[in-house]
Enzyme design. Structure first.
Site: not given
Length: 107
Positions: A32, A35
């Site tokens: 991600c 993230c």
């Protein structure tokens, strides 16, 4: 130095319910991009905000049961737990100032 607490399906409930202060849990995954953008911010919070709240990290790819239980559909999802209960839910990456403001509003 205070580091984020690594959470798993097995340790999640015990850590959340026994926390002596609010804990902000980062539901994330290795692949991600957003993230990865907020990870350094959360590591700074773990040190700078240690007296106010803790940081937890839960890899959703490895800990599917917990992510499913809290209906985490997109990541990063940050859930603030206070006294073992969900106090706030933030979805998506934000700049450090905005993220801190959103979290502290629910402490």
């Amino acid at each position: 130095m205070t580091a984020p607490i690594i959470l798993t399906d097995a340790t999640f409930d015990e850590v959340i319910t026994s926390a002596d202060k609010p804990i902000l849990v980062d539901f994330w995954a290795e692949w991600c991009g957003p993230c990865k953008l907020i990870a350094p911010i959360l590591e700074e919070f773990a040190v700078e905000q240690a007296d106010r709240f803790s940081i937890g990290k839960l890899d959703v790819d490895v800990n599917v049961a917990t992510a499913t239980r809290f209906s985490v559909m997109s990541i990063p999802t940050l859930i603030l737990f206070k006294d073992g209960q969900v106090a706030a839910r933030l979805v998506g990456a934000k700049p450090k100032g905005a993220l801190l403001r959103d979290v502290t509003a629910h402490l």
